[in-house]
Design an enzyme around this catalytic site. Structure first.
Site, short mmCIF file in Angstrom:
data_model
loop_
_atom_site.label_atom_id
_atom_site.label_comp_id
_atom_site.label_asym_id
_atom_site.label_seq_id
_atom_site.Cartn_x
_atom_site.Cartn_y
_atom_site.Cartn_z
N PRO A 12 -15.19 5.16 2.49
CA PRO A 12 -15.67 5.96 3.63
C PRO A 12 -14.56 6.91 4.08
CG PRO A 12 -15.20 3.70 4.32
CD PRO A 12 -15.04 3.74 2.84
N MET A 13 -14.88 8.21 4.21
CA MET A 13 -13.88 9.20 4.59
C MET A 13 -14.48 10.18 5.58
SD MET A 13 -12.07 9.91 0.87
CE MET A 13 -13.63 9.88 -0.04
N GLN A 66 -20.48 2.23 7.32
CA GLN A 66 -19.26 1.73 7.95
C GLN A 66 -19.33 1.97 9.45
OE1 GLN A 66 -15.13 3.42 7.89
NE2 GLN A 66 -14.63 1.49 6.87
N CYS A 96 -8.60 2.25 9.99
CA CYS A 96 -8.29 3.63 10.36
C CYS A 96 -7.17 3.68 11.40
CB CYS A 96 -9.54 4.31 10.91
SG CYS A 96 -9.25 6.02 11.40
N LYS A 135 -13.22 -3.85 6.05
CA LYS A 135 -12.19 -3.06 5.36
C LYS A 135 -10.97 -3.03 6.26
CE LYS A 135 -11.38 1.28 2.90
NZ LYS A 135 -10.13 1.76 3.51
N ASN A 207 -8.00 -1.02 -2.35
CA ASN A 207 -8.12 0.40 -2.06
C ASN A 207 -6.73 0.96 -1.83
OD1 ASN A 207 -8.74 2.16 0.96
ND2 ASN A 207 -9.25 2.96 -1.04
N GLY A 208 -6.55 2.23 -2.18
CA GLY A 208 -5.28 2.89 -1.88
C GLY A 208 -4.60 3.43 -3.12
N GLY A 229 -10.78 6.65 -2.91
CA GLY A 229 -11.04 7.58 -1.83
C GLY A 229 -10.84 9.02 -2.23
N ARG A 230 -9.67 9.57 -1.89
CA ARG A 230 -9.44 11.01 -2.04
C ARG A 230 -9.70 11.53 -3.45
NH1 ARG A 230 -3.61 11.47 0.18
NH2 ARG A 230 -3.70 9.24 -0.23
#
Length: 331
Positions: A12-13, A66, A96, A135, A207-208, A229-230
């Site tokens: 989720p972004m 989310q 976040c 998360k 994640n990451g 993600g990105r």
């Protein structure tokens, strides 16, 4: 728990994983689990129309919502609403680092309040039949990455959470911006691997910093799932290999051009609903990254899609600037 394959998911972004991006992602992968942007409980309970925050298209599934919040009652109510709207999972944001969410006790600051997270999970699970997941980070600020993370996971798992997606770096809530929090604290994949080894009964995702499907496959030797993600946003063609490489199934897109063409009817429908072309095409700017004509494609959309009345002709002209791929040779 609902049988949901979360081997690979797109993180989720905020401002990125909109319904338009998710529809585009589905031209590249059928199997990846997609997540919404974080939606706060306040937006769902008091925002209007609710469609603005929860609306989605059937093509986006499997799809998880989310949630951002900390009040157990509000989160339970929103989880029930999410289930009624057809979401396959509700995920609580405990990762976040933004100042805006900290002030409302949302996101990574909840790592310091495991009992509050546990209460929220317990209430949400009582309100729905779909999975409730969390998360989180491996810690915040001066927390101990071993003891404090172990305590957090144990407390929340006791409340019935069976799925944790762990961003493998700390969040620094003071002194670093949200952007810096994505890069500055060092990644610690081994800590997440140990977490899985210590909790074989839980689903532990990681994640990451993951950028390639080879890296994802390596991580899947140690954990249950990967979340990207990105890279999945900035280099969306990565998603075209997910179904084949990670699920052993053919993906929907034979080429980048085919993916763009497959989205054309969706763009036409959204334009007819009043959406602006640039709000749709901004998610495709990285599709031809590294390809001949890719820069011309990006530039044409960037310079023209925002203009009043811009329509499919602008999209088609941009596609025309990228040479179509040569047909594959037989054998």
């Amino acid at each position: 728990m609902t049988d949901l394959d979360r081997t690979f998911s797109v993180a989720p972004m905020m401002d990125w994983t909109t319904r338009d991006y998710r529809a585009f992602a589905r031209t590249l992968t059928r199997r990846a689990l997609l997540y919404t942007e974080m939606v706060t409980t306040g937006a769902i309970l008091h925002g209007s129309p609710r469609e603005r925050f929860l609306g989605h298209d059937a093509v986006e599934h499997p799809l998880a919502l989310q949630l951002g919040g900390s009040d157990a009652g509000e989160l339970a109510e929103c989880a029930a609403i999410a289930e009624a709207w057809g979401y396959a999972e509700v995920n609580l944001n405990v990762g976040c680092p933004s100042d805006r969410v900290q002030n409302n006790l949302i996101g990574a600051c909840l790592m310091a309040h495991p009992a509050k997270v546990a209460a929220a999970v317990r209430a949400m699970r009582a309100a729905v039949t779909i999975p409730v997941t969390v998360k989180c980070r491996i810690g915040i600020d001066d927390q101990d990455e071993d003891a404090d993370l172990a305590r957090f996971i144990a407390t929340v798992a006791e409340a019935g959470c069976e799925v944790f997606i762990v961003h493998a770096r700390k969040a620094w809530l003071e002194g670093l911006s949200p952007k810096e929090n994505r890069d500055v604290p060092p990644l610690n994949y081994p800590r997440v691997h140990r977490l899985k080894a210590q909790h074989p009964e839980l689903h532990i995702g990681i994640n990451g910093g993951l950028k390639t499907l080879d890296e994802c496959r390596e991580q899947l030797r140690h954990v249950d799932s990967v979340m990207v993600g990105r890279e999945a946003y900035q280099n969306p063609w990565l998603l075209a290999g997910v179904d084949r490489r990670l699920y052993g199934e053919p993906g929907p897109a034979a080429s980048r051009h085919a993916a763009a063409e497959a989205l054309r009817p969706y763009i036409a429908n959204r334009l007819a609903e009043g959406a602006r072309l640039n709000h749709l095409t901004r998610h495709l700017l990285g599709l031809f990254q590294g390809c001949p004509g890719g820069r011309r494609f990006r530039r044409h959309l960037s310079e023209n899609a925002h203009r009043e009345g811009a329509g499919l002709a602008v999209f088609d002209d941009a596609l025309g600037l990228v040479p179509a791929p040569e047909p594959a040779l037989a054998g």
